[in-house]
Design an enzyme around this catalytic site. Structure first.
Site, PDB file in Angstrom:
ATOM      1  N   ASP A   1       0.570  -0.975  -0.161  1.00 23.90           N
ATOM      2  CA  ASP A   1       0.256   0.091   0.007  1.00 23.90           C
ATOM      3  C   ASP A   1       0.506   1.219  -0.154  1.00 23.90           C
ATOM      4  O   ASP A   1       1.908   1.564   0.847  1.00 23.90           O
ATOM      5  CB  ASP A   1      -1.119  -0.213   1.193  1.00 23.90           C
ATOM      6  CG  ASP A   1      -1.768  -1.343   1.346  1.00 23.90           C
ATOM      7  OD1 ASP A   1      -1.785  -1.566   0.480  1.00 23.90           O
ATOM      8  OD2 ASP A   1      -1.995  -1.794   2.972  1.00 23.90           O
TER       9      ASP A   1
ATOM     10  N   ASP B   1      -0.152   7.517   8.302  1.00 25.18           N
ATOM     11  CA  ASP B   1       0.367   6.258   8.837  1.00 25.18           C
ATOM     12  C   ASP B   1       1.479   5.924   9.456  1.00 25.18           C
ATOM     13  O   ASP B   1       1.722   5.557  10.081  1.00 25.18           O
ATOM     14  CB  ASP B   1       0.567   5.398   7.659  1.00 25.18           C
ATOM     15  CG  ASP B   1      -1.203   5.445   6.708  1.00 25.18           C
ATOM     16  OD1 ASP B   1      -1.382   4.974   5.299  1.00 25.18           O
ATOM     17  OD2 ASP B   1      -2.094   5.039   7.674  1.00 25.18           O
TER      18      ASP B   1
ATOM     19  N   GLU C   1       1.569  -2.806  11.072  1.00 26.62           N
ATOM     20  CA  GLU C   1       1.894  -2.732   9.172  1.00 26.62           C
ATOM     21  C   GLU C   1       2.189  -1.755   8.628  1.00 26.62           C
ATOM     22  O   GLU C   1       2.782  -2.614   7.197  1.00 26.62           O
ATOM     23  CB  GLU C   1       0.150  -1.984   9.169  1.00 26.62           C
ATOM     24  CG  GLU C   1       0.106  -2.038   7.597  1.00 26.62           C
ATOM     25  CD  GLU C   1      -1.616  -1.643   7.572  1.00 26.62           C
ATOM     26  OE1 GLU C   1      -2.133  -0.427   8.112  1.00 26.62           O
ATOM     27  OE2 GLU C   1      -1.683  -1.159   6.223  1.00 26.62           O
ATOM     28  N   GLU C   2       3.146  -1.000   9.262  1.00 31.63           N
ATOM     29  CA  GLU C   2       3.525  -0.093   8.442  1.00 31.63           C
ATOM     30  C   GLU C   2       5.462  -0.925   8.846  1.00 31.63           C
ATOM     31  O   GLU C   2       6.658   0.393   7.798  1.00 31.63           O
ATOM     32  CB  GLU C   2       3.700   1.539   8.817  1.00 31.63           C
ATOM     33  CG  GLU C   2       2.150   1.969   9.027  1.00 31.63           C
ATOM     34  CD  GLU C   2       1.782   2.165   7.759  1.00 31.63           C
ATOM     35  OE1 GLU C   2       2.326   2.000   7.041  1.00 31.63           O
ATOM     36  OE2 GLU C   2       1.118   1.707   7.185  1.00 31.63           O
TER      37      GLU C   2
ATOM     38  N   ASP D   1      -2.148  -2.348  13.979  1.00 29.64           N
ATOM     39  CA  ASP D   1      -2.431  -1.434  12.951  1.00 29.64           C
ATOM     40  C   ASP D   1      -2.091   0.097  13.238  1.00 29.64           C
ATOM     41  O   ASP D   1      -3.613   0.557  13.917  1.00 29.64           O
ATOM     42  CB  ASP D   1      -3.412  -1.678  11.868  1.00 29.64           C
ATOM     43  CG  ASP D   1      -4.620  -0.629  10.618  1.00 29.64           C
ATOM     44  OD1 ASP D   1      -4.991  -1.168  10.305  1.00 29.64           O
ATOM     45  OD2 ASP D   1      -3.135  -0.314  10.394  1.00 29.64           O
TER      46      ASP D   1
ATOM     47  N   LEU E   1      -2.610   2.926  11.401  1.00 25.83           N
ATOM     48  CA  LEU E   1      -3.814   3.744  10.945  1.00 25.83           C
ATOM     49  C   LEU E   1      -4.599   2.866  10.094  1.00 25.83           C
ATOM     50  O   LEU E   1      -3.934   3.229   9.476  1.00 25.83           O
ATOM     51  CB  LEU E   1      -3.544   5.342  10.578  1.00 25.83           C
ATOM     52  CG  LEU E   1      -4.634   6.363  10.507  1.00 25.83           C
ATOM     53  CD1 LEU E   1      -4.663   6.823  11.322  1.00 25.83           C
ATOM     54  CD2 LEU E   1      -4.900   6.896   9.359  1.00 25.83           C
ATOM     55  N   ASP E   2      -6.315   2.822  10.737  1.00 25.11           N
ATOM     56  CA  ASP E   2      -6.507   1.956  10.163  1.00 25.11           C
ATOM     57  C   ASP E   2      -7.720   2.724   8.571  1.00 25.11           C
ATOM     58  O   ASP E   2      -8.586   3.800   9.706  1.00 25.11           O
ATOM     59  CB  ASP E   2      -8.013   0.802  10.971  1.00 25.11           C
ATOM     60  CG  ASP E   2      -8.369   0.021  10.271  1.00 25.11           C
ATOM     61  OD1 ASP E   2      -8.158  -1.059   9.286  1.00 25.11           O
ATOM     62  OD2 ASP E   2      -9.810   0.089  10.068  1.00 25.11           O
TER      63      ASP E   2
ATOM     64  N   GLU F   1      -5.819  -7.233  11.990  1.00 18.82           N
ATOM     65  CA  GLU F   1      -6.861  -6.072  11.453  1.00 18.82           C
ATOM     66  C   GLU F   1      -7.910  -7.519  12.364  1.00 18.82           C
ATOM     67  O   GLU F   1      -8.577  -7.430  12.447  1.00 18.82           O
ATOM     68  CB  GLU F   1      -7.015  -6.199  10.044  1.00 18.82           C
ATOM     69  CG  GLU F   1      -6.266  -4.430   9.668  1.00 18.82           C
ATOM     70  CD  GLU F   1      -6.414  -4.222   8.613  1.00 18.82           C
ATOM     71  OE1 GLU F   1      -5.684  -5.606   7.840  1.00 18.82           O
ATOM     72  OE2 GLU F   1      -6.804  -3.063   7.704  1.00 18.82           O
TER      73      GLU F   1
HETATM   74  P1  AHG Z   1      -5.334   0.659   6.069  1.00 10.85           P
HETATM   75  O1  AHG Z   1      -5.591   2.105   5.927  1.00 10.85           O
HETATM   76  O2  AHG Z   1      -4.895   0.521   7.720  1.00 10.85           O
HETATM   77  O3  AHG Z   1      -4.755  -0.432   5.034  1.00 10.85           O
HETATM   78  O4  AHG Z   1      -7.281  -0.349   6.320  1.00 10.85           O
HETATM   79  C1  AHG Z   1      -8.199  -0.374   5.553  1.00 10.85           C
HETATM   80  C2  AHG Z   1      -8.956  -1.537   4.805  1.00 10.85           C
HETATM   81  C3  AHG Z   1      -9.761  -1.444   5.983  1.00 10.85           C
HETATM   82  O5  AHG Z   1      -9.788  -0.598   6.946  1.00 10.85           O
HETATM   83  C4  AHG Z   1     -11.210  -1.344   5.775  1.00 10.85           C
HETATM   84  O6  AHG Z   1     -12.569  -1.522   5.772  1.00 10.85           O
HETATM   85  C5  AHG Z   1     -10.851  -1.396   4.214  1.00 10.85           C
HETATM   86  O7  AHG Z   1      -9.402  -1.267   4.056  1.00 10.85           O
HETATM   87  C6  AHG Z   1     -11.095  -0.948   2.710  1.00 10.85           C
HETATM   88  O8  AHG Z   1     -11.095  -1.182   1.383  1.00 10.85           O
HETATM   89  P2  AHG Z   1     -11.812  -1.178   0.021  1.00 10.85           P
HETATM   90  O9  AHG Z   1     -10.846   0.351  -0.131  1.00 10.85           O
HETATM   91  O10 AHG Z   1     -10.915  -1.373  -0.563  1.00 10.85           O
HETATM   92  O11 AHG Z   1     -13.313  -1.579   0.578  1.00 10.85           O
HETATM   93 MN    MN Z   2      -5.925  -1.262   7.980  1.00  5.64          MN
HETATM   94 MN    MN Z   3      -3.339   0.862   8.525  1.00  5.11          MN
END
Ligand code: AHG
Ligand code: MN
Ligand code: MN
Length: 326
Positions: free
Chosen positions: A65, A71, A94-95, A116, A118-119, A273
């Site tokens: 990502d 983050d 995660e980072e 995680d 920052l989710d 997560e």
């Molecule tokens: P993060 O920001 O820690 O990478 O997590 C994002 C996750 C979770 O928070 C969310 O339910 C999902 O990604 C959303 O994914 P889409 O944008 O594919 O729907």
């Molecule tokens: Mn997350």
């Molecule tokens: Mn995250």
């Protein structure tokens, strides 16, 4: 005046620790450190806009990502706060690609923590809720401290930085909900024992991935959107797991981020997560699945392993499990 002194997080944790005969005091320290870190992150999220913390760092994380500044800053805060608490031997974030040895605190930390920081990063730069997720195990002094079965989980929780800053966690007993009293900087217990309803009326899934769902997932989602099962369900999707789960936990319904044909291992990460959220979920009476079996029956084989993740109230999950078995 009824001062909520008995319900502050520090009092509740010490009370729980006494009752659980986990009288080392280290667990209290650990939870207070996490709580402090969450207060710092809450502030940071609220002020990110005018402190130049929006935007990307130009790096990518272990999951591939693109990393946002928030983050990275959130990771730095948690690594520093938890690393100096003296309770942890190792951390996973995660980072960061690899397991982080704790260098600042005492090496003898009895616990290990994965988080995680920052989710919901896709929502950074808007006023949509984001949060933090954490899971804690006893440190065993083994090679793979984090590839552990759910039976080894000591505690897990998540925060939501939204209209209020909330913290939900469980350390083996009841699932407790706290709300940050910003006038005092104290978390006050507002939900002493969260129990999920038996059913709900919302389904939560990113319909933009619909083209890529397996046929039985497609037909299940369609059955909720039509009169096939009675009154059609309402769609609710924030795109931050912590927010979509918090609604599912308290109001019922189903959240789905299933594996797809092009992403058969799913998107969400199992260790920091799906497992922590599932620990809370199942303690509160929800059911979970990776599409085949409950999340808590899985043991991660790598720290950033992905999984399909579905969690919801009993009625909707029983329907889901039947649909997957058909
Ligand atoms: P993060 O920001 O820690 O990478 O997590 C994002 C996750 C979770 O928070 C969310 O339910 C999902 O990604 C959303 O994914 P889409 O944008 O594919 O729907
Ligand atoms: Mn997350
Ligand atoms: Mn995250």
């Amino acid at each position: 005046m009824d001062l909520p002194i008995q319900r502050t997080l520090a009092r509740v944790i010490r009370q729980d620790e006494k009752e659980a005969q986990v009288a080392t005091g280290e667990f209290s320290e650990l939870m207070l450190a996490i709580c402090y870190g969450i207060k710092v992150l809450s502030q940071m999220v609220q002020t990110a806009g005018f402190k130049g913390l929006y935007g990307y760092t130009g790096e990518t994380n272990a999951s591939g990502d693109k990393t946002q500044k928030l983050d990275e800053e959130s990771h730095v805060v948690l690594e520093q706060v938890l690393g100096s608490a003296g309770c942890f031997g190792h951390m996973v974030s995660e980072e960061r690609d690899e397991v982080l040895p704790v260098t600042r605190g005492s090496k003898s930390g009895k616990y290990v923590v994965a988080f995680d920081p920052l989710d919901g990063s896709s929502n950074i730069g808007t006023n949509i809720p984001v949060g933090t997720i954490f899971i804690i195990f006893k440190r065993l002094g083994i090679e793979n401290e984090f590839l552990r079965p759910a039976s080894d989980i000591v505690a897990a929780g998540y925060s939501v930085y939204g209209a209020q800053t909330s913290l939900v966690f469980c350390a083996g007993g009841p699932v407790r909900g706290f709300t940050l009293d910003t006038s005092l900087g104290e978390f006050v217990m507002t939900e002493p024992d969260i129990k999920a309803p038996e059913s709900g009326n919302t389904y939560s899934v990113n319909e933009g991935n619909g083209w890529d769902w397996e046929a039985n997932v497609q037909s299940y989602v369609n059955s909720l959107k039509t009169h096939e099962r009675g009154k059609p369900y309402s769609g609710r999707y924030v795109g931050s797991l912590v927010a979509d789960f918090d609604r599912t936990l308290k109001k019922g319904g189903i959240f789905m981020h299933p594996a797809t044909k092009s992403k058969p291992t799913g998107k969400l990460r199992l260790l920091y997560e799906a497992m922590p959220v599932s620990y809370i979920a199942e303690k509160a009476g929800l059911l979970t699945s990776n599409g085949k079996q409950s999340i808590l029956s899985l043991t991660p084989s790598s720290i950033h392993e992905r999984t399909g993740f579905i969690v919801g109230t009993k009625k909707e999950m029983e329907w889901f499990n039947q649909a997957m078995a058909s």
